[in-house]
Design a protein around this motif. Structure first.
Motif, PDB file in Angstrom:
ATOM      1  N   HIS C  89       4.914   0.829   0.421  1.00 48.30           N
ATOM      2  CA  HIS C  89       4.324  -0.315   1.308  1.00 48.30           C
ATOM      3  C   HIS C  89       3.484  -1.002   0.236  1.00 48.30           C
ATOM      4  N   CYS C  90       3.995  -2.180  -0.254  1.00 45.93           N
ATOM      5  CA  CYS C  90       3.370  -3.059  -1.232  1.00 45.93           C
ATOM      6  C   CYS C  90       2.934  -4.380  -0.605  1.00 45.93           C
ATOM      7  N   THR C  91       2.968  -4.368   0.519  1.00 45.74           N
ATOM      8  CA  THR C  91       2.545  -5.658   1.391  1.00 45.74           C
ATOM      9  C   THR C  91       1.232  -5.741   1.539  1.00 45.74           C
ATOM     10  N   PHE C  92       0.471  -6.842   2.001  1.00 46.51           N
ATOM     11  CA  PHE C  92      -0.809  -6.907   2.715  1.00 46.51           C
ATOM     12  C   PHE C  92      -0.645  -7.039   4.061  1.00 46.51           C
ATOM     13  N   ALA C  94      -2.112  -7.295   6.942  1.00 44.16           N
ATOM     14  CA  ALA C  94      -2.661  -8.104   7.801  1.00 44.16           C
ATOM     15  C   ALA C  94      -2.662  -9.598   7.455  1.00 44.16           C
ATOM     16  N   LEU C  95      -2.288  -9.785   6.031  1.00 47.20           N
ATOM     17  CA  LEU C  95      -2.200 -11.237   5.410  1.00 47.20           C
ATOM     18  C   LEU C  95      -0.913 -12.014   6.045  1.00 47.20           C
ATOM     19  N   GLU C  99      -0.128 -16.749   3.166  1.00 48.44           N
ATOM     20  CA  GLU C  99      -1.510 -16.027   2.463  1.00 48.44           C
ATOM     21  C   GLU C  99      -0.973 -15.171   1.473  1.00 48.44           C
ATOM     22  N   ARG C 102      -0.146 -16.930  -1.455  1.00 54.02           N
ATOM     23  CA  ARG C 102      -1.293 -17.612  -2.230  1.00 54.02           C
ATOM     24  C   ARG C 102      -2.064 -16.456  -2.970  1.00 54.02           C
ATOM     25  N   VAL C 103      -1.925 -15.265  -2.583  1.00 59.31           N
ATOM     26  CA  VAL C 103      -2.593 -14.215  -3.462  1.00 59.31           C
ATOM     27  C   VAL C 103      -1.884 -13.926  -4.519  1.00 59.31           C
ATOM     28  N   ALA C 104      -0.569 -13.882  -4.540  1.00 64.31           N
ATOM     29  CA  ALA C 104       0.384 -13.791  -5.563  1.00 64.31           C
ATOM     30  C   ALA C 104      -0.143 -14.796  -6.773  1.00 64.31           C
TER      31      ALA C 104
END
Lengths: 302, 619, 243
Positions: C89-92, C94-95, C99, C102-104
């Motif tokens: 599970h490498c996702t965020f 709730a983003l 988004e 954008r974090v990446a």
């Protein structure tokens, strides 16, 4: 209780709730940053408030306010850097122990300040943020400007925090780090720096609560704002320590409930704190125990 | 000099030595103070009372693992309870103290109930709320306990009116409680409690009632704190909300001080109480508010100690002692795999071993969502046979043993153990039938010795309770003796005897796995389901496991299903190997036959086409 | 001869008392595609986390272009074009998709032109992500989540992509799509270091393989050789029994 007392107590309750809400925002921020139940938040607020009272003797109130906010941020950052950051992988229990103990340490610092600056003997106090003499009278309640300002500032802080969290890169980074620390650091987010910043933020919030609550008449002791912070923790419990909106709503409900109980006769008015506290804790626990477990697991991971 | 003393102490029995030293010291101290006067006696009585109070924290935090910031409030409940019993109901003094203890125990259990449901953070917030509740409702309210600043008198009994004689009373209480706590801690109930703190899931799996164990701890802790409060009321002659040690800030201070002393040993409270009373007595000069110093100690002191040694000052002392001991007796204590002795007959205590059972799985099919984890699998294990399961990840090996142990429900098929239908039984009922399953992680109680770890497994078979354990009644002694005999026999089978006294967290990973195997054998299983016993072991340790597993099989005659990636281990130990792939049995036969099967090799390395893994759902 | 693009020398790691890696050396040249094989618990994921600096290691060095970047953290690697996609599970959750991207792009978030270009490139490659831009990452299907993970890596224009278990728990058709993307990337010159359970999948897009067992490299050689030569596979497979 008498019907004509409902409105005045409601207004005072808003002010109390504002204070709880301000403290609650700080607690939630700390939990989101590192999964910490930040009991020492009270200590940060208390030391900042005392610093403010001391500073205001010599400096203009505005400047004293700014310096105290800086002191609050400094204390919270130092706590994170030197204490909490070293226990990131520890169990929740260990984190709580250290958080409690840090709070006790801050109480010692506060006591030292109180003694050295003669504040325990009710030494000279000067200037609150707003002039103490002018009062606002609405619905038969006479409030100081400061009391009046508290809920407004609290709501302002809430709105600002929501904006920062949801609309800015910094907030995005904080949310990303708290959801998936591994992926966040692999994406090159400076997690440590972001977390430090968030902790500094909790310090500013604590100091703001401290400064805004302190008045000429308030009784400064090492456990100043401790009971209020416990109320704030209870409020944040309804939001599983992470949901800002729920925390703020619960904080205001708690404040109003508590003040309204003053209007009842004995023994209820003597137990106002306990009764309202028990009520909100029960609501939180039975409504949210599942969500709590989830967020605690997430907190333990981050 | 110190080293030889330590070694000699260990030879005699450390507890006896420490006990004798403590008793002798206390005796001398009592003699000196009672002779020297009221002030000294008063202070020493305070020390005794605070030690007693902090002892309640050792029970609740040190043993049950629950953070309690309520100690001061319980202290207050005890004090007010005793005072009310004395002044309103005119009970005899000792009865009043006893009643205070009971009332506080009840309060402690009521507050403690939610902990069984709540995660720690929420529990802390709730207890903090309870402190204010108790404060507002009990200590400061008009309609109870005199209210506010009015003092409730608590007259001392006529036979202990003077300070020196009252001190003797307090000391007697302290020694009695100490002896009781030490005794029951080492027995069945205390062991179960520490086990639930170290690893609640594992303790539950071994048949410990975690809820009950914790509630007992709450009650005992509350009782101790209550009696301490009662004695405190008598010491002061009366209590009011202004007595000043019942507030939430003091609850936190007490907690901090006791953590500082160390809650995993009964020496912790002595250190903490000594600290508190001494600080109060020290001429403080500029420190007119001695409480500050206390706070500096309880706060930053705890933080520092916690960052370095989570078990407090007493833990630091213990570590130091162990290091010295280890240095002097290094040669004997060095951990090395004990030589395997081939044995022909079973040890005497294993004579009544039930032997192996016959396992028969027919047409097992197991689906999760769209995935077919097991597809019409048959598996038979004859009594005393060792069957190895080989296959890649996702081949269905673990699912199969989960179906047998009851952690997974099969979609279709039957499982019989000696003709009894296992699928109709709950997991714990299957465990009683003699099905014992290992887990990939070694689930141990890290702060307990190997011996105690294994004794926990005997918990359901023992029946003596808190009182008979604390008072060391004959029944408790007989049960303990029998349990120890069984543990020693099992330790002998898996060559653990040299490590009996070692703490679990001091063992190497490989030895820990052996302790886990021993814990399974404690339950006298008829079918062992071993899930990757060699995972994480070093090459040498994995090789050492081969003769050991063979020995277990031959000595106990238990049937074994072995799931393992280490082909060499499976080949060496198994009588028969079942090769699996994609939820189906690929080949069955002797180790030599299966390992020679080309399709097996290909399947093991996942050389087949992923398409065969049809219908996998996105996760 | 110039230094290899990526080299991890003698990596060692432990979880408490459990020694997971015991001197593992892995090298990836520019444009090369390398598989890291081994059974469950062999230490493959730990190895990746150690070399990218998100998990402390007990010993060893990490070199990129011959430059020592040991324990400098993921930022230093990103700056040198080495991107790690963790397994599972490498996702965020709730983003939103937007988004998450954008974090990446955090390291170059202020460079609006580069952000826009990267976004456009990624959406062109994964049109489905453009459609789901405002949807939360947790609500995507497993395959789409992996695409998002790939997309988050691609915004960096990687020279070396480190992928942990691309295919875990996914349906074959979805795996097929993802493999195509990876093969495509490799063709365009991106070097790969891939952890895979199944040799058959790995053989499709890797040139060389390391076989990890009990924290050590037991075999190193061409993946196709391992895949096609039954006797060689046998030797590796039965390596444990040789003793």
């Amino acid at each position: 209780m008498k019907a004509d007392l409902i409105w005045p107590f409601l207004l005072i309750g808003l002010s109390t709730g504002g204070l709880y809400s301000l403290l609650g925002c700080g607690v939630v921020l700390a939990y989101r940053a590192s999964g910490y139940l930040h009991i020492a938040h009270a200590g940060v607020a208390m030391v900042s408030a005392i610093s403010y009272v001391i500073l205001a003797r010599h400096l203009p109130v505005g400047l004293a306010l700014l310096v105290s906010l800086g002191i609050g941020a400094g204390i919270a950052t130092a706590l994170y850097r030197w204490v909490f950051a070293r226990l990131e992988t520890a169990t929740m229990a260990a984190k709580v122990v250290v958080s409690v103990a840090s709070g006790v340490g801050l109480q010692a610092v506060g006591g030292l300040l109180l003694i050295n600056f003669g504040l325990l003997e009710g030494g000279p106090r000067s200037g609150t943020l707003f002039p103490e003499s002018s009062r606002v009278t609405i619905f038969g309640a006479s409030l100081t400007v400061q009391q009046f300002a508290l809920p407004i500032v609290a709501l302002g802080v809430y709105a600002t925090m929501q904006y920062l969290l949801l609309r800015t890169d910094l907030g995005l980074a904080l949310r990303a780090s708290s959801q998936n620390p591994l992926s966040a650091s692999l994406a090159g987010l400076p997690s440590k720096r972001i977390t430090t910043l968030a902790w500094a933020g909790t310090g500013v919030l604590a100091a703001l609560a401290g400064v805004l609550s302190v008045s000429v008449s308030s009784f400064l002791i090492p456990t100043y704002l401790f009971a209020e912070t416990i109320r704030a923790l209870a409020a944040s419990l309804t939001g599983a320590f992470t949901n800002l909106t729920r925390t703020v709503i619960a904080a205001f409900v708690l404040g109003i409930l508590e003040q309204e109980l003053v209007g009842f006769e004995t023994p209820w008015n003597a137990m106002r704190g306990a009764v309202s506290f028990a009520l909100i804790t029960l609501v939180a626990i039975f409504g949210l125990s599942r969500q709590l477990e989830r967020s605690e697991r997430a907190g333990a991971m981050s | 000099m110190i080293d030889s003393l330590l070694v000699r102490m260990q030879a005699v029995g450390e507890r006896k030595v420490m006990g004798a030293v403590a008793l002798g010291g206390l005796g001398l101290l009592l003699l000196w103070t009672t002779l020297s006067g009221n002030y000294e006696s008063f202070q020493l009585a305070r020390f005794c009372i605070f030690t007693l109070l902090f002892l309640s924290l050792v029970v609740i935090t040190g043993q049950a693992g629950v953070i309690s910031l309520l100690t001061a409030a319980y202290f207050g409940v005890g004090a007010f309870g005793a005072a009310t019993a004395l002044s309103t109901y005119h009970l005899p003094f000792l009865v009043a103290v006893f009643v205070a203890g009971l009332v506080t125990a009840l309060a402690c259990v009521i507050v403690g109930l939610p902990v069984l449901r709540l995660p720690p953070a929420a529990f802390i917030v709730m207890t903090l709320g309870f402190v204010s509740l108790i404060e507002e409702v009990v200590f400061t309210n008009d309609w109870c306990c005199g209210g506010g600043a009015v003092s409730v008198p608590a007259p001392r009994p006529s036979w202990a009116e003077s300070d020196p004689s009252y001190l003797l009373l307090c000391a007697a209480f302290l020694v009695g409680t100490f002896a009781f706590t030490v005794a029951w801690r080492r027995g069945r109930v205390g062991r179960a409690l520490v086990a639930t703190r170290d690893n609640p899931t594992a303790a539950e799996a071994l048949g410990v009632n975690v809820v009950k164990a914790r509630l007992v701890a709450f009650a005992v802790s509350g009782f101790i704190a209550g009696t301490a409060g009662g004695l405190f009321a008598g010491l002061l002659g009366g209590v009011s909300s202004l007595s000043g040690v019942f507030g939430v800030d003091h609850g936190i201070e007490f907690f901090g001080l006791t953590m500082l002393g160390g809650v995993t040993s009964v020496a912790g409270p002595v250190i903490a109480a000594g600290f508190r009373v001494l600080l109060q007595l020290t001429p403080i000069g500029e420190w007119e508010h001695f409480g500050l110093l206390l706070f500096f100690v309880a706060g930053p002191g705890t933080v520092l100690v916690y960052l370095r040694a989570p078990e407090g000052v007493s833990g630091i002392v213990r570590d130091w002692k162990n290091r010295r001991l280890a240095a002097t007796t290094r040669a004997e204590h060095r951990e090395q795999p004990a030589p395997v002795v081939e044995r022909t007959g079973a040890p005497a205590a294993l004579a009544d071993w039930p032997g192996g059972a016959r396992l028969e799985c027919r047409h097992i099919t197991c689906r999760f969502g769209g995935i077919t984890a097991l597809d019409n699998v048959d598996l038979t294990v004859e009594p005393g046979e060792v069957v190895g399961l080989l296959g890649t990840n996702g081949a269905g090996k673990s699912t199969l043993i989960n179906v047998i142990s009851g952690m997974v429900t099969a979609t279709e098929g039957t499982v019989h153990l000696d003709g009894v239908d296992l699928l109709a039984l709950q997991p714990y009922e299957r465990a009683r039938m003699g099905v014992s399953r290992s887990f990939q992680q070694a689930q141990m109680f890290s702060s307990m010795s190997v011996l105690d770890n294994l004794l926990v497994a005997e918990h359901p078979g023992m029946h003596h309770g808190l009182l008979s354990g604390g008072l060391r009644l004959p029944r408790a002694r007989t049960e303990e003796h029998a349990a120890r005999g069984h543990v020693e026999a099992v330790m002998d089978v898996v060559d653990l005897t040299p490590f009996a006294a070692a703490r679990a967290d001091e063992l190497s990973y490989g030895t820990l796995r052996l302790v886990q195997l021993a814990a399974m054998l404690m339950q006298r299983p008829r079918l062992l389901l071993l899930d990757e016993p060699a995972a994480g072991l070093a090459e040498a340790e994995a090789r050492a496991l081969e003769p050991l597993l063979k020995k277990v099989a031959s000595v106990t005659g238990v049937s074994i299903v072995l799931v393992e990636h280490d082909v060499a281990l499976v080949a060496a130990v198994s009588d028969r190997i079942v090769g699996m792939d994609s939820g189906a049995v690929l080949s069955t036969g002797t180790p030599a036959e299966v390992l020679a099967d080309p399709s097996m090799v290909v399947a093991y390395l996942g050389l087949d086409d992923p398409q065969r893994n049809e219908e996998a759902v996105p996760s | 001869m110039s230094a290899p693009l990526f080299e991890a020398q003698d990596i060692a790691a432990s979880y408490g008392k459990l020694r997971v890696l015991d001197g593992v050396t892995v090298r990836v040249d520019a444009g090369e595609s390398v598989a890291l094989l081994g059974t469950n618990g062999a230490g493959k994921s730990t190895f990746l986390r150690c070399v990218t600096g998100v998990q402390p290691m007990a010993g060893g060095r990490v070199l990129i272009d011959g430059e020592d970047v040991t324990s400098e953290g993921p930022q230093a690697l990103l700056a040198r074009g080495v991107v790690h996609i963790p397994g599972g599970h490498c996702t965020f959750p709730a983003l939103s998709v937007g988004e998450s991207l954008r974090v990446a792009m955090w390291p170059f978030r202020k460079d609006t032109a580069r952000v826009a270009a990267a976004e456009e490139r990624v959406f062109a490659r994964f049109p489905i992500l453009a459609e789901r831009r405002t949807q939360s990452a947790g609500s995507l299907s497993g395959g789409q989540q992996q695409m998002l993970a790939l997309a988050r890596a691609l915004v960096h224009d990687p020279r070396l992509l480190i992928i942990d278990e691309l295919s875990l728990g996914l349906a074959p058709t979805v795996i097929e799509q993802l493999v195509e993307v990876v093969v495509d990337l490799h063709a365009s010159g991106v070097a790969l270091l891939v952890v895979e359970q199944r040799l058959a999948t790995a053989a499709r897009f890797t040139d060389r393989a390391y076989f990890l067992e009990r924290g050590k490299v037991q075999f190193e050689g061409a993946t196709s050789e391992l895949h096609n030569r039954g006797d060689l596979v046998r030797a590796v497979f039965l390596g444990g029994t040789a003793s």
